[in-house]
Design a protein around this motif. Structure first.
Motif, PDB file in Angstrom:
ATOM      1  N   LEU A 123       0.952  -1.430  -0.015  1.00 46.57           N
ATOM      2  CA  LEU A 123       0.063   0.055  -0.260  1.00 46.57           C
ATOM      3  C   LEU A 123       0.961   1.229  -0.024  1.00 46.57           C
ATOM      4  N   LEU A 124       1.862   1.229   0.630  1.00 48.65           N
ATOM      5  CA  LEU A 124       2.774   2.342   0.832  1.00 48.65           C
ATOM      6  C   LEU A 124       3.498   2.410  -0.633  1.00 48.65           C
ATOM      7  N   ILE A 125       3.785   1.496  -1.069  1.00 48.15           N
ATOM      8  CA  ILE A 125       4.676   1.814  -2.323  1.00 48.15           C
ATOM      9  C   ILE A 125       3.702   2.380  -3.431  1.00 48.15           C
ATOM     10  N   GLU A 126       2.472   1.674  -3.598  1.00 43.30           N
ATOM     11  CA  GLU A 126       1.559   2.290  -4.388  1.00 43.30           C
ATOM     12  C   GLU A 126       1.116   3.568  -4.268  1.00 43.30           C
ATOM     13  N   THR A 127       0.894   4.010  -3.077  1.00 43.84           N
ATOM     14  CA  THR A 127       0.581   5.457  -2.686  1.00 43.84           C
ATOM     15  C   THR A 127       1.586   6.424  -3.015  1.00 43.84           C
ATOM     16  N   ALA A 128       2.722   5.950  -2.544  1.00 45.59           N
ATOM     17  CA  ALA A 128       4.116   6.731  -3.010  1.00 45.59           C
ATOM     18  C   ALA A 128       4.463   6.937  -4.478  1.00 45.59           C
ATOM     19  N   ARG A 129       4.266   5.743  -5.288  1.00 45.47           N
ATOM     20  CA  ARG A 129       4.445   6.009  -6.777  1.00 45.47           C
ATOM     21  C   ARG A 129       3.320   6.840  -7.306  1.00 45.47           C
ATOM     22  N   GLU A 130       2.151   6.831  -6.964  1.00 39.64           N
ATOM     23  CA  GLU A 130       1.012   7.689  -7.533  1.00 39.64           C
ATOM     24  C   GLU A 130       1.209   9.214  -6.827  1.00 39.64           C
ATOM     25  N   THR A 131       1.612   9.331  -5.953  1.00 41.02           N
ATOM     26  CA  THR A 131       1.902  10.604  -5.246  1.00 41.02           C
ATOM     27  C   THR A 131       3.042  11.391  -5.915  1.00 41.02           C
ATOM     28  N   MET A 132       3.941  10.830  -6.416  1.00 44.17           N
ATOM     29  CA  MET A 132       5.289  11.282  -7.155  1.00 44.17           C
ATOM     30  C   MET A 132       4.851  11.681  -8.695  1.00 44.17           C
ATOM     31  N   SER A 133       4.086  10.523  -9.104  1.00 42.41           N
ATOM     32  CA  SER A 133       3.485  10.773 -10.381  1.00 42.41           C
ATOM     33  C   SER A 133       2.767  12.067 -10.655  1.00 42.41           C
ATOM     34  N   VAL A 134       1.536  12.260  -9.641  1.00 44.46           N
ATOM     35  CA  VAL A 134       1.137  13.368  -9.893  1.00 44.46           C
ATOM     36  C   VAL A 134       1.532  14.748  -9.442  1.00 44.46           C
ATOM     37  N   THR A 135       2.570  14.822  -8.287  1.00 43.21           N
ATOM     38  CA  THR A 135       3.302  15.836  -8.242  1.00 43.21           C
ATOM     39  C   THR A 135       4.147  16.309  -9.294  1.00 43.21           C
ATOM     40  N   ALA A 136       5.031  15.390  -9.969  1.00 41.88           N
ATOM     41  CA  ALA A 136       5.879  15.890 -10.936  1.00 41.88           C
ATOM     42  C   ALA A 136       5.095  16.246 -12.109  1.00 41.88           C
ATOM     43  N   MET A 137       3.767  15.689 -12.350  1.00 47.48           N
ATOM     44  CA  MET A 137       3.316  16.241 -13.461  1.00 47.48           C
ATOM     45  C   MET A 137       2.835  17.806 -13.029  1.00 47.48           C
ATOM     46  N   PHE A 138       2.224  17.932 -12.016  1.00 49.67           N
ATOM     47  CA  PHE A 138       1.850  19.447 -11.699  1.00 49.67           C
ATOM     48  C   PHE A 138       3.246  20.556 -11.845  1.00 49.67           C
ATOM     49  N   MET A 139       4.149  19.893 -11.314  1.00 48.16           N
ATOM     50  CA  MET A 139       5.358  20.811 -11.175  1.00 48.16           C
ATOM     51  C   MET A 139       6.063  21.218 -12.692  1.00 48.16           C
ATOM     52  N   TRP A 140       5.978  20.211 -13.584  1.00 48.75           N
ATOM     53  CA  TRP A 140       6.116  20.428 -14.793  1.00 48.75           C
ATOM     54  C   TRP A 140       5.472  21.368 -15.514  1.00 48.75           C
ATOM     55  N   ILE A 141       4.160  21.279 -15.294  1.00 48.47           N
ATOM     56  CA  ILE A 141       2.992  22.117 -15.972  1.00 48.47           C
ATOM     57  C   ILE A 141       3.074  23.513 -15.333  1.00 48.47           C
ATOM     58  N   VAL A 142       3.571  23.901 -14.172  1.00 49.38           N
ATOM     59  CA  VAL A 142       3.473  25.141 -13.382  1.00 49.38           C
ATOM     60  C   VAL A 142       4.687  25.757 -14.236  1.00 49.38           C
ATOM     61  N   LEU A 143       5.840  24.884 -14.281  1.00 50.37           N
ATOM     62  CA  LEU A 143       7.146  25.469 -14.822  1.00 50.37           C
ATOM     63  C   LEU A 143       7.018  25.958 -16.321  1.00 50.37           C
ATOM     64  N   ALA A 144       6.281  25.337 -16.889  1.00 49.06           N
ATOM     65  CA  ALA A 144       6.026  25.671 -18.254  1.00 49.06           C
ATOM     66  C   ALA A 144       4.924  26.853 -18.396  1.00 49.06           C
ATOM     67  N   ALA A 145       3.923  26.882 -17.693  1.00 46.73           N
ATOM     68  CA  ALA A 145       2.968  28.108 -17.547  1.00 46.73           C
ATOM     69  C   ALA A 145       3.950  29.273 -16.997  1.00 46.73           C
ATOM     70  N   LEU A 146       4.930  29.033 -16.228  1.00 49.58           N
ATOM     71  CA  LEU A 146       5.559  30.274 -15.691  1.00 49.58           C
ATOM     72  C   LEU A 146       6.437  30.833 -17.072  1.00 49.58           C
ATOM     73  N   ALA A 147       7.003  29.886 -17.779  1.00 46.51           N
ATOM     74  CA  ALA A 147       7.906  30.354 -18.941  1.00 46.51           C
ATOM     75  C   ALA A 147       7.000  31.143 -20.096  1.00 46.51           C
ATOM     76  N   PHE A 148       5.698  30.477 -19.973  1.00 47.41           N
ATOM     77  CA  PHE A 148       4.833  30.971 -21.143  1.00 47.41           C
ATOM     78  C   PHE A 148       4.290  32.245 -20.834  1.00 47.41           C
ATOM     79  N   SER A 149       3.925  32.508 -19.586  1.00 45.90           N
ATOM     80  CA  SER A 149       3.337  33.796 -19.055  1.00 45.90           C
ATOM     81  C   SER A 149       4.425  34.823 -19.009  1.00 45.90           C
TER      82      SER A 149
END
Length: 443
Positions: free
Chosen positions: A273-299
């Motif tokens: 359970l911990l491994i599955e939760t950690a994997r999904e947490t990292m996946s969602v967090t990384a996606m958000f970070m990349w999107i915000v980074l790209a948005a900052l550059a664009f804006s």
């Protein structure tokens, strides 16, 4: 080439690239990088460097992985399943009681999750099969699960609001507080709709059998224990934050720790359970970070060429639109974009255009940016459920039982989308629904 034309090319290029179905952050980043190199030459190399440091300096983003972890831990540890059993027993005597109980379940899940996906997964896996087995109308319950799941992005601790707060530079606490009354109002109207419709057409939701209803009061009270853990987690996390005992990051850590402790107390915590939760947490967090980074550059590029001022001149001076007409046009554009894009992509597109413009509009509303953030979040809820590419529509198709077709899913969302639109109109007419609570806690 005029700056207005450059801005138009950038905007159109980004939308066209997103329609290819590739990664959102990559499409935004490509447009930002190409525009910066064309406009500034070698000096554009500093743009992503500065955007990274700006991203890492935003304190609120540290809370994102903790909130995501908390939501997945609560969902995967079976706590939501216990909650549904409690709702099943306590709401069984009402017309459409199980459907209404599912809505209330979604409210509780939203209050400990902050994401739409978790609520939809729980509703599809637990509530839908149970209600189908009992003869509930499949269109009614499919709409209930989809509509109820969208409450996750409106009620605190909404992850979408965290992202909006970061980009719009608004306090996350104000946005969370602003979403409380609109979220509860929408849930209440959903439940009222189910009650009235079943009252006039009882065939949509058959009553439970006498054996199921004849549960001793003592057993009913014992079932209430299923709601103790979520309520304690919510009160600890939000209560300590609102009263000033913890800051935002500390509150998110309290929520994540409490969810883990709850899983331990129920005997459901495991290494898998911990491994599955950690994997999904990292996946969602990384996606958000990349999107915000790209948005900052664009804006940065978009604002640097004066595009925001150009849009303001077109709306206010050339077209002579009133501030409220501008807001209505923005809401319509949200709904149209939501038919093709997810909420994060929508925010990235409109942030450079709309947020500075809303800050300049004189609407006479206290906490105006908080109010606009709530409107944006509510239109995201509609976007999640509108064809052809509504995010929740395809998730529901993948998770729903086989007897529920894609056409059923499309038909089921119509009344709930109309209810959401009604709620948006109410918030526009009575902005105090969204602004009173933040104003009260700010004194």
């Amino acid at each position: 080439m005029s700056y207005e034309l450059i801005a138009l090319i950038m905007f159109a290029g980004m939308v066209l690239l997103m329609l290819t179905g590739q990664r959102v952050f990559a499409m935004i980043g490509v447009v930002a990088a190409a525009s910066a190199l064309a406009l500034y030459g070698n000096a554009a190399i500093e743009l992503p460097f500065n955007a990274v440091f700006k991203l890492f300096s935003w304190y609120a983003l540290l809370t994102l992985p903790l909130f995501v972890y908390m939501g997945h831990m609560m969902a995967k540890s079976g706590i939501a399943e216990d909650l549904y059993q409690m709702m099943h027993v306590w709401c069984g005597r009402l017309p459409g009681g199980l459907a209404m109980g599912t809505i209330f379940l979604m409210v509780i899940i939203s209050a400990i999750n902050g994401l739409s996906v978790a609520g939809l997964a729980i509703g599809s896996a637990i509530a839908l099969p149970e209600m189908l087995r009992r003869g509930y109308d499949k269109l009614l319950i499919t709409g209930v699960v989809q509509g109820g799941s969208t409450l996750g992005i409106l009620l605190p601790p909404s992850v979408v609001m965290v992202l909006f707060a970061v980009i719009a530079r608004q306090p996350v606490s104000d946005l969370w507080l602003g979403g409380v009354f609109p979220g509860l109002m929408m849930a209440a109207i959903f439940a009222l709709y189910v009650y009235v419709r079943v009252k006039f057409n009882p065939k949509l939701a058959p009553k439970l059998s006498e054996e199921e209803l004849a549960i001793p009061l003592r057993e009913k009270i014992l079932l209430l224990r299923a709601g103790i853990a979520p309520i304690i987690i919510f009160l600890l996390m939000i209560g300590l934050f609102v009263t000033g005992y913890t800051n935002l990051l500390e509150s998110s850590a309290v929520g994540a720790t409490s969810a883990t402790v709850a899983a331990v107390c129920k005997g459901r915590l495991s290494l898998k359970l911990l491994i599955e939760t950690a994997r999904e947490t990292m996946s969602v967090t990384a996606m958000f970070m990349w999107i915000v980074l790209a948005a900052l550059a664009f804006s940065s590029v978009f604002d640097g060429i004066g595009a925001v001022r150009a849009i303001e001149n077109i709306f206010i001076h050339n077209w002579e639109l009133s501030p409220w007409a501008v807001i209505i046009l923005m809401q319509v554009s949200f709904i149209l974009m939501g038919m093709f894009l997810d909420d994060t992509a929508m925010l990235v597109i409109v942030a450079p255009l709309y947020i500075p413009l809303v800050q300049r509009l004189d609407l006479g509303i206290d906490h105006q940016m908080v109010w606009f953030g709530i409107l944006y979040t509510m239109t995201c809820q509609i976007a999640y459920m509108t064809p052809p590419f509504g995010y929740n529509l395809f998730l529901m198709r993948g998770m729903a039982p086989k007897e529920i077709t894609l056409i059923d899913i499309y038909r089921s969302i119509v009344p709930f989308v109309l209810i959401m639109a009604l709620c948006i109109v109410l918030i526009m007419i009575f902005p105090q629904i969204a602004t009173w609570l933040p104003g009260y806690f700010r004194g």
